[in-house]
Structure formats: C-alpha cells, structure tokens
Write an enzyme that holds these catalytic residues in place. Structure first.
Site, mmCIF file in Angstrom:
data_model
loop_
_atom_site.group_PDB
_atom_site.id
_atom_site.type_symbol
_atom_site.label_atom_id
_atom_site.label_comp_id
_atom_site.label_asym_id
_atom_site.label_seq_id
_atom_site.Cartn_x
_atom_site.Cartn_y
_atom_site.Cartn_z
ATOM 1 N N GLY A 52 90.071 -6.730 46.036
ATOM 2 C CA GLY A 52 89.461 -7.801 45.253
ATOM 3 C C GLY A 52 88.111 -7.504 44.613
ATOM 4 N N ASP A 108 84.681 -10.003 46.821
ATOM 5 C CA ASP A 108 84.895 -10.897 45.674
ATOM 6 C C ASP A 108 84.677 -12.346 46.078
ATOM 7 O OD1 ASP A 108 87.151 -10.816 47.286
ATOM 8 O OD2 ASP A 108 88.590 -10.813 45.649
ATOM 9 N N ASP A 111 85.997 -16.892 51.891
ATOM 10 C CA ASP A 111 86.782 -18.110 52.104
ATOM 11 C C ASP A 111 86.518 -18.556 53.547
ATOM 12 O OD1 ASP A 111 88.758 -20.058 52.227
ATOM 13 O OD2 ASP A 111 90.160 -18.929 50.999
ATOM 14 N N SER A 112 87.377 -18.195 54.480
ATOM 15 C CA SER A 112 87.113 -18.552 55.878
ATOM 16 C C SER A 112 86.003 -17.682 56.470
ATOM 17 C CB SER A 112 88.385 -18.356 56.716
ATOM 18 O OG SER A 112 88.653 -16.980 56.862
ATOM 19 N N GLY A 113 85.775 -16.503 55.856
ATOM 20 C CA GLY A 113 84.768 -15.583 56.374
ATOM 21 C C GLY A 113 85.308 -14.647 57.447
ATOM 22 N N THR A 115 87.542 -12.194 57.271
ATOM 23 C CA THR A 115 87.599 -10.786 56.860
ATOM 24 C C THR A 115 86.213 -10.155 57.020
ATOM 25 O OG1 THR A 115 89.188 -11.476 55.178
ATOM 26 C CG2 THR A 115 88.290 -9.249 54.965
ATOM 27 N N LEU A 116 85.204 -10.819 56.465
ATOM 28 C CA LEU A 116 83.857 -10.271 56.499
ATOM 29 C C LEU A 116 83.319 -10.167 57.910
ATOM 30 C CD1 LEU A 116 81.884 -11.798 53.522
ATOM 31 C CD2 LEU A 116 82.371 -9.398 53.980
ATOM 32 N N ARG A 173 94.452 -9.880 38.409
ATOM 33 C CA ARG A 173 93.193 -9.213 38.789
ATOM 34 C C ARG A 173 92.391 -8.778 37.562
ATOM 35 N NH1 ARG A 173 93.124 -8.160 44.393
ATOM 36 N NH2 ARG A 173 95.105 -7.553 45.331
HETATM 37 C C1 PRP Z 1 90.973 -11.924 49.996
HETATM 38 C C2 PRP Z 1 89.609 -11.799 49.365
HETATM 39 C C3 PRP Z 1 88.699 -11.646 50.549
HETATM 40 C C4 PRP Z 1 89.373 -12.448 51.622
HETATM 41 C C5 PRP Z 1 88.659 -13.750 51.781
HETATM 42 O O1 PRP Z 1 91.458 -10.643 50.240
HETATM 43 O O2 PRP Z 1 89.543 -10.683 48.508
HETATM 44 O O3 PRP Z 1 88.620 -10.302 50.960
HETATM 45 O O4 PRP Z 1 90.725 -12.650 51.197
HETATM 46 O O5 PRP Z 1 89.248 -14.536 52.774
HETATM 47 P P1 PRP Z 1 88.556 -14.908 54.157
HETATM 48 O O6 PRP Z 1 87.099 -15.225 53.872
HETATM 49 O O7 PRP Z 1 89.325 -16.150 54.554
HETATM 50 O O8 PRP Z 1 88.739 -13.780 55.098
HETATM 51 P P2 PRP Z 1 92.988 -10.249 50.383
HETATM 52 O O9 PRP Z 1 93.289 -10.065 51.813
HETATM 53 O O10 PRP Z 1 93.818 -11.221 49.602
HETATM 54 O O11 PRP Z 1 93.046 -8.814 49.741
HETATM 55 P P3 PRP Z 1 92.654 -8.283 48.263
HETATM 56 O O12 PRP Z 1 91.155 -8.110 48.257
HETATM 57 O O13 PRP Z 1 93.384 -6.995 48.160
HETATM 58 O O14 PRP Z 1 93.099 -9.304 47.238
#
Ligand code: PRP
Length: 182
Positions: A52, A108, A111-113, A115-116, A173
């Site tokens: 992303g 990018d 959202d829920s945070g 991943t980060l 994208r």
């Molecule tokens: C999406 C986006 C963030 C994440 C946000 O990634 O790019 O990395 O989800 O969500 P969260 O805050 O709830 O964790 P995705 O997994 O769709 O992969 P991509 O970057 O390849 O689109």
C-alpha cells in the site's frame, strides 16, 4: 473528467473522491519538509510497508531533503476482503541493518492499527536509534496502536478507500487520488 469516467476505474463506480491529486501532493510536500526538519542528523532509513505505501513513499522521499536510505517490509492482513481479518503475516523482512538508525515506518493507512503495532514491536527489538510512523491516512480508530502516528497526512473518513496505493482486491492502486468505493 469526473471520477466516474476515469478510464483507470475499469467501469467501476466510486462514491466520491475523498482526497484529490493536488491536495495529496500539497500535503506530501509539507510532510516531507516536516520530516526533513525532524531529522537534523543521523542515518535515516525510510521503511515502506508494501504494498500500500509504494506510491506515497515514492512521492514522500523526493520531498525529504537530507540523505536517507529506503527499504521495504511486506505484511498482509486484508486479502480480498473489505474488512480487516485480524491476521498479520510478515512476508518480507528488510535486509538493511536497523540498529542505531532513525527508522521511519511509512504506511498508506492506519485502520485498526493492528498491522503497525505488530511491526513496531518487531522493529523495536532491532535496536533502532528512533522509531516513528508516517501515514498518509489515519482513520483515528486505532485502539490497538500504542505508538502515536508522528507524521500524518490526513484524517481519513470511515469509508472503504482506494487509490494512491490503496487497493480493493489489487485494483485501483494506480489512481493519483484517493476515492471512496461504492
Ligand atoms: C492494509 C493497509 C495497511 C493495513 C491497515 O494493508 O495498507 O497496511 O491494511 O489496517 P490495520 O490498521 O487495520 O492493520 P493490506 O494488508 O490490505 O495490504 P496492502 O498494503 O498490500 O494493500
């Protein structure tokens, strides 16, 4: 051209343009200046979370006027769904050494945070000099993220957003703007 006769949309309709190209470019330019000022010295590694962040990161680094290196991380959580699955998989780990460097993790959208937060936990164990987050969009609902987003582009509406790196099932994208999907 209105958003819905953009030939890049494959005939799909978007609800509205949430952030147009000019606004994004202005904001990214300003973020670059903010980041330049925030890192007067030391090694800076800009770490993009794929896929992303690729468009945002490419524009952003050209507005950071100091030496830096770029690397990437790959994690995946959404698959083809429009809501977060809750699972975060680390698919690619940066090859660059992180110890002693300023690490700026570029995302990018927050959202829920989830991943980060998972990535921050992993990266913190590598001994960086500093570790901060830069996100183009922040939904500001990231209850799972303990670390503040230091550099944020825009507050994002609670809609399914595509474009400027963000996808739905890998489409959209390449849009130069961010649109809300119908
Ligand atoms: C999406 C986006 C963030 C994440 C946000 O990634 O790019 O990395 O989800 O969500 P969260 O805050 O709830 O964790 P995705 O997994 O769709 O992969 P991509 O970057 O390849 O689109």
């Amino acid at each position: 051209m209105t958003e819905n006769n953009d030939p890049r949309l494959l005939g799909r309709e978007v609800l509205r343009i949430a952030f147009d190209e000019a606004s994004i470019q202005r904001r990214v330019h300003a973020l670059g200046a903010e980041i330049t000022a925030a890192y007067p010295d030391g090694d800076l590694l800009v770490l993009g979370l794929l896929k992303g962040s690729f468009v945002f990161l490419a524009d952003l680094v050209r507005h950071i006027h100091r030496p830096l290196h770029v690397d990437f991380l790959v994690a995946s959580s959404y698959g083809e769904a429009t809501v977060s699955s809750g699972h975060v998989n680390l698919v690619y780990d940066p090859e660059t050494k992180l110890a002693g460097k300023h690490i700026l993790l570029v995302e990018d959208i927050v959202d829920s945070g989830r991943t980060l937060q998972k990535l921050m936990d992993v990266l913190q164990t590598r001994g960086p000099k500093s570790l901060e987050i830069c996100a183009l969009l922040d939904k500001r609902i990231a209850t799972e993220l303990k670390h503040p987003v230091k550099f944020a582009g825009f507050d994002a509406p609670s809609e399914f957003l595509v474009g400027y790196g963000l996808d739905h099932a890998e489409d959209f994208r390449h849009l130069p703007y961010v649109a809300s999907l119908r």
